[in-house]
Motif scaffolding. Structure first.
Motif, PDB file in Angstrom:
ATOM      1  N   ILE A   5       3.354  12.291   4.170  1.00 43.58           N
ATOM      2  CA  ILE A   5       2.553  12.796   3.040  1.00 43.58           C
ATOM      3  C   ILE A   5       1.059  12.638   3.356  1.00 43.58           C
ATOM      4  N   ALA A   6       0.698  11.461   3.903  1.00 41.52           N
ATOM      5  CA  ALA A   6      -0.725  11.223   4.229  1.00 41.52           C
ATOM      6  C   ALA A   6      -1.215  12.265   5.235  1.00 41.52           C
ATOM      7  N   ALA A   7      -0.359  12.609   6.202  1.00 42.71           N
ATOM      8  CA  ALA A   7      -0.753  13.606   7.206  1.00 42.71           C
ATOM      9  C   ALA A   7      -0.901  14.980   6.553  1.00 42.71           C
ATOM     10  N   ALA A   8       0.001  15.309   5.625  1.00 33.96           N
ATOM     11  CA  ALA A   8      -0.082  16.616   4.952  1.00 33.96           C
ATOM     12  C   ALA A   8      -1.342  16.708   4.099  1.00 33.96           C
ATOM     13  N   VAL A   9      -1.732  15.595   3.474  1.00 33.40           N
ATOM     14  CA  VAL A   9      -2.954  15.599   2.653  1.00 33.40           C
ATOM     15  C   VAL A   9      -4.180  15.706   3.567  1.00 33.40           C
ATOM     16  N   GLY A  10      -4.151  14.986   4.686  1.00 36.57           N
ATOM     17  CA  GLY A  10      -5.208  15.084   5.703  1.00 36.57           C
ATOM     18  C   GLY A  10      -6.471  14.312   5.348  1.00 36.57           C
ATOM     19  N   GLY A  11      -7.455  14.438   6.217  1.00 36.26           N
ATOM     20  CA  GLY A  11      -8.776  13.853   5.974  1.00 36.26           C
ATOM     21  C   GLY A  11      -8.823  12.340   5.995  1.00 36.26           C
ATOM     22  N   ASN A  12      -7.798  11.713   6.518  1.00 39.64           N
ATOM     23  CA  ASN A  12      -7.750  10.233   6.555  1.00 39.64           C
ATOM     24  C   ASN A  12      -8.034   9.594   5.206  1.00 39.64           C
ATOM     25  N   ARG A  13      -7.663  10.290   4.153  1.00 42.30           N
ATOM     26  CA  ARG A  13      -7.944   9.783   2.805  1.00 42.30           C
ATOM     27  C   ARG A  13      -6.956   8.688   2.409  1.00 42.30           C
ATOM     28  N   ILE A  14      -5.746   8.707   3.004  1.00 42.20           N
ATOM     29  CA  ILE A  14      -4.685   7.844   2.475  1.00 42.20           C
ATOM     30  C   ILE A  14      -4.184   6.859   3.520  1.00 42.20           C
ATOM     31  N   GLN A  15      -4.233   5.563   3.169  1.00 42.70           N
ATOM     32  CA  GLN A  15      -3.581   4.534   3.988  1.00 42.70           C
ATOM     33  C   GLN A  15      -2.130   4.423   3.526  1.00 42.70           C
ATOM     34  N   THR A  16      -1.275   3.898   4.386  1.00 39.02           N
ATOM     35  CA  THR A  16       0.140   3.791   3.986  1.00 39.02           C
ATOM     36  C   THR A  16       0.661   2.381   4.256  1.00 39.02           C
ATOM     37  N   ALA A  17       1.753   2.048   3.564  1.00 41.69           N
ATOM     38  CA  ALA A  17       2.373   0.733   3.769  1.00 41.69           C
ATOM     39  C   ALA A  17       3.833   0.796   3.363  1.00 41.69           C
ATOM     40  N   GLN A  18       4.599  -0.158   3.893  1.00 39.06           N
ATOM     41  CA  GLN A  18       6.000  -0.285   3.497  1.00 39.06           C
ATOM     42  C   GLN A  18       6.065  -1.364   2.423  1.00 39.06           C
ATOM     43  N   VAL A  19       6.845  -1.100   1.370  1.00 37.66           N
ATOM     44  CA  VAL A  19       7.067  -2.152   0.371  1.00 37.66           C
ATOM     45  C   VAL A  19       8.425  -1.951  -0.290  1.00 37.66           C
ATOM     46  N   ASP A  20       9.110  -3.051  -0.541  1.00 38.53           N
ATOM     47  CA  ASP A  20      10.313  -2.974  -1.369  1.00 38.53           C
ATOM     48  C   ASP A  20       9.883  -3.367  -2.775  1.00 38.53           C
ATOM     49  N   ALA A  21       9.813  -2.375  -3.647  1.00 38.53           N
ATOM     50  CA  ALA A  21       9.270  -2.611  -4.996  1.00 38.53           C
ATOM     51  C   ALA A  21      10.262  -3.323  -5.915  1.00 38.53           C
ATOM     52  N   ASP A  22      11.451  -3.636  -5.410  1.00 37.45           N
ATOM     53  CA  ASP A  22      12.350  -4.507  -6.183  1.00 37.45           C
ATOM     54  C   ASP A  22      11.936  -5.965  -6.031  1.00 37.45           C
ATOM     55  N   ARG A  23      11.063  -6.240  -5.058  1.00 40.10           N
ATOM     56  CA  ARG A  23      10.709  -7.632  -4.738  1.00 40.10           C
ATOM     57  C   ARG A  23       9.258  -7.907  -5.129  1.00 40.10           C
ATOM     58  N   VAL A  24       9.119  -8.746  -6.173  1.00 37.59           N
ATOM     59  CA  VAL A  24       7.774  -9.029  -6.704  1.00 37.59           C
ATOM     60  C   VAL A  24       6.885  -9.627  -5.612  1.00 37.59           C
ATOM     61  N   GLU A  25       7.476 -10.516  -4.771  1.00 33.89           N
ATOM     62  CA  GLU A  25       6.627 -11.191  -3.775  1.00 33.89           C
ATOM     63  C   GLU A  25       6.056 -10.197  -2.757  1.00 33.89           C
ATOM     64  N   GLU A  26       6.819  -9.156  -2.418  1.00 37.41           N
ATOM     65  CA  GLU A  26       6.287  -8.138  -1.481  1.00 37.41           C
ATOM     66  C   GLU A  26       5.165  -7.333  -2.136  1.00 37.41           C
ATOM     67  N   LEU A  27       5.383  -7.017  -3.427  1.00 37.12           N
ATOM     68  CA  LEU A  27       4.358  -6.257  -4.154  1.00 37.12           C
ATOM     69  C   LEU A  27       3.075  -7.077  -4.278  1.00 37.12           C
ATOM     70  N   VAL A  28       3.252  -8.365  -4.560  1.00 34.04           N
ATOM     71  CA  VAL A  28       2.084  -9.240  -4.732  1.00 34.04           C
ATOM     72  C   VAL A  28       1.299  -9.319  -3.413  1.00 34.04           C
ATOM     73  N   ALA A  29       2.023  -9.464  -2.301  1.00 33.80           N
ATOM     74  CA  ALA A  29       1.334  -9.549  -1.001  1.00 33.80           C
ATOM     75  C   ALA A  29       0.546  -8.269  -0.736  1.00 33.80           C
ATOM     76  N   LEU A  30       1.159  -7.120  -1.035  1.00 38.39           N
ATOM     77  CA  LEU A  30       0.479  -5.834  -0.808  1.00 38.39           C
ATOM     78  C   LEU A  30      -0.751  -5.705  -1.712  1.00 38.39           C
ATOM     79  N   MET A  31      -0.559  -6.046  -2.996  1.00 37.23           N
ATOM     80  CA  MET A  31      -1.691  -5.918  -3.936  1.00 37.23           C
ATOM     81  C   MET A  31      -2.812  -6.893  -3.571  1.00 37.23           C
ATOM     82  N   ARG A  32      -2.443  -8.101  -3.113  1.00 30.56           N
ATOM     83  CA  ARG A  32      -3.498  -9.069  -2.743  1.00 30.56           C
ATOM     84  C   ARG A  32      -4.291  -8.558  -1.544  1.00 30.56           C
ATOM     85  N   SER A  33      -3.619  -7.890  -0.609  1.00 34.99           N
ATOM     86  CA  SER A  33      -4.378  -7.450   0.568  1.00 34.99           C
ATOM     87  C   SER A  33      -5.177  -6.176   0.267  1.00 34.99           C
TER      88      SER A  33
END
Ligand code: NDP
Length: 396
Positions: free
Chosen positions: A42-70
């Motif tokens: 999706i980021a490549a289709a949007v183009g312009g280096n506007r979007i960073q990407t990451a993997q997250v399992d949104a069932d897991r609060v601790e993974e979400l918290v780590a992503l949001m903190r960074s």
């Protein structure tokens, strides 16, 4: 100037990413989902280096918290599945992040959706000075904003509300759902429900139907379903005497659905298969067409709106406000069909309303509680123009 984290890289996430990327209020954008490669595409289709990407399992609060903190977003746009609403809200509370979604929480093991679980977060969001915006897709979403607009400008008292949702598109497949098949089939195979004189009236699944005429489309069989915005709308507009929701289905679609149910493929409990446990509906999702893939050959339009009867200056008035969206145009712009488009555009615009301080307040809000004017002033230029008709036969 706002940092936004989008969670979910399906059809709706694709549209949100395209729209958010075009809006300069969003200076930093991250798209995260269970499968990172989908975010990268999706980021490549949007183009312009506007979007960073990451993997997250949104069932897991601790993974979400780590992503949001960074990443430290100001707001999360949750366009994963309704199952993840509460974990994402928990992580937002822990990290001091605002929240927006398009569908209310649903437990995985029970096809049951209501706002009580998310409304229960009211005090916690308030105490932290954070905003949670619930149901900012099209329906729920624009349907409720249309109702708020009607109440603000055209009625002293809204008495009868019928939300009408027609998809007159043709994708050429024998059977496919327009958004996540699991969520979609769970929604339409359960009992119907509508609100009348202070009570909820239960119906059998798709028991009540009516032939309704949709603009630029014509007559279509429309079936009464329960839909989540009815719950918040009757609470926020207490003059409503009756509120119903209608959705169109073709006979071919209904025949497939009946067979799916009759042979047990709509079951959401686990069954034993070859020594492992599978959920039949989840297996079915794996073999049905991906809603994201339907766009390429989709023709025709959707038409979603509100038909309202009520009182203005002592006189009865009827009013119809709607949007028609063209599948081919949606595909040309974002590579997805109109059902994803009509959901993703309002989600991105709602986040922009928040980022610009036009929608604000600490606590948990349904969209009809905000001012509808700035949102509807921009909805057309964002790709979803709307039309009003007065004093017409509403057919309902
Ligand atoms: P899709 O199934 O196409 O996309 C869902 C995305 O969420 C997928 O990328 C999926 O990942 C990801 N996801 C699922 N589980 C997790 C998890 N545990 N952690 C991280 N990511 C996860 O659905 P749609 O795009 O069609 O719909 C998205 C949302 O929009 C749904 O909640 C739906 O109910 C809502 N909706 C609202 C409408 C409205 O008008 N209000 C109308 C239509 C939809 P993966 O790719 O790995 O499976």
């Amino acid at each position: 100037m706002s940092k936004v984290l989008i969670i979910g890289a399906g059809g709706v996430g694709t549209v949100v990413a395209h729209k958010v990327a075009k809006n300069e209020i969003f200076t930093d954008i991250m798209l995260a989902s269970r499968t990172k490669s989908k975010c990268d595409q999706i980021a490549a289709a949007v183009g312009g280096n506007r979007i960073q990407t990451a993997q997250v399992d949104a069932d897991r609060v601790e993974e979400l918290v780590a992503l949001m903190r960074s990443f430290q977003p100001d707001i999360v746009i949750n366009v994963a599945l309704p199952y993840q609403d509460l974990t994402i809200m928990d992580a937002c509370l822990e990290c001091g992040v605002n929240y927006l979604d398009t569908a209310n929480y649903e437990p995985k093991d029970e096809a049951h959706f209501e706002y009580s679980w998310q409304w229960a977060y009211q005090d916690r969001f308030k105490e932290k000075g954070l905003t949670a915006i619930l149901g900012c897709g099209f329906d729920p979403g624009v349907s409720a904003i249309f109702t708020a607009y009607a109440a603000k400008h055209h009625f002293d008292e809204i008495q009868y509300l019928d939300i009408v949702d027609c998809n007159a598109g043709n994708h050429g497949k024998a059977f496919a759902t327009n958004f996540n098949p699991e969520i979609n089939i769970r929604e339409i195979t359960q009992n119907g429900r509508y609100y009348e004189n202070g009570q909820w009236i239960k119906t059998g699944p798709l028991e009540i139907h009516n032939s309704l005429t949709y603009p630029n489309i014509g007559k279509r069989d429309s079936y009464l379903l329960y839909h989540e915005e009815l719950e918040s709308l009757v609470k926020n507009f207490p003059t409503i005497k009756r509120a119903r929701f209608w959705m169109t289905f073709g006979q071919e679609y209904l025949t497939h659905l009946r067979v799916i149910q009759d042979i047990g493929m709509a079951r959401i409990d686990e069954v034993e298969y070859n020594g492992m446990k599978i959920v039949p509906l989840q297996f079915l999702k794996a073999v049905l067409p991906d809603p994201k893939s339907l766009g390429a050959n989709y023709h025709g339009q959707t038409s979603i709106g509100c038909r309202i009867r009520g009182i203005k200056d002592g006189k009865e008035r009827t009013y119809y406000i709607y949007n028609n969206c063209d599948h081919e145009q949606a595909y040309k712009e974002t590579g997805t069909q109109a059902v994803s488009y009509t959901t993703g555009v309002p989600a991105a615009l709602g986040a922009a309303m928040f980022a610009r301080g036009l929608w604000k307040g600490a606590g948990v809000y349904n969209v009809e509680q905000f001012d509808p004017d700035p949102f509807l002033a921009e909805l057309g230029e964002q790709g979803l123009p709307w039309v009003e008709k007065f004093d017409i036969d509403l057919e309902v």
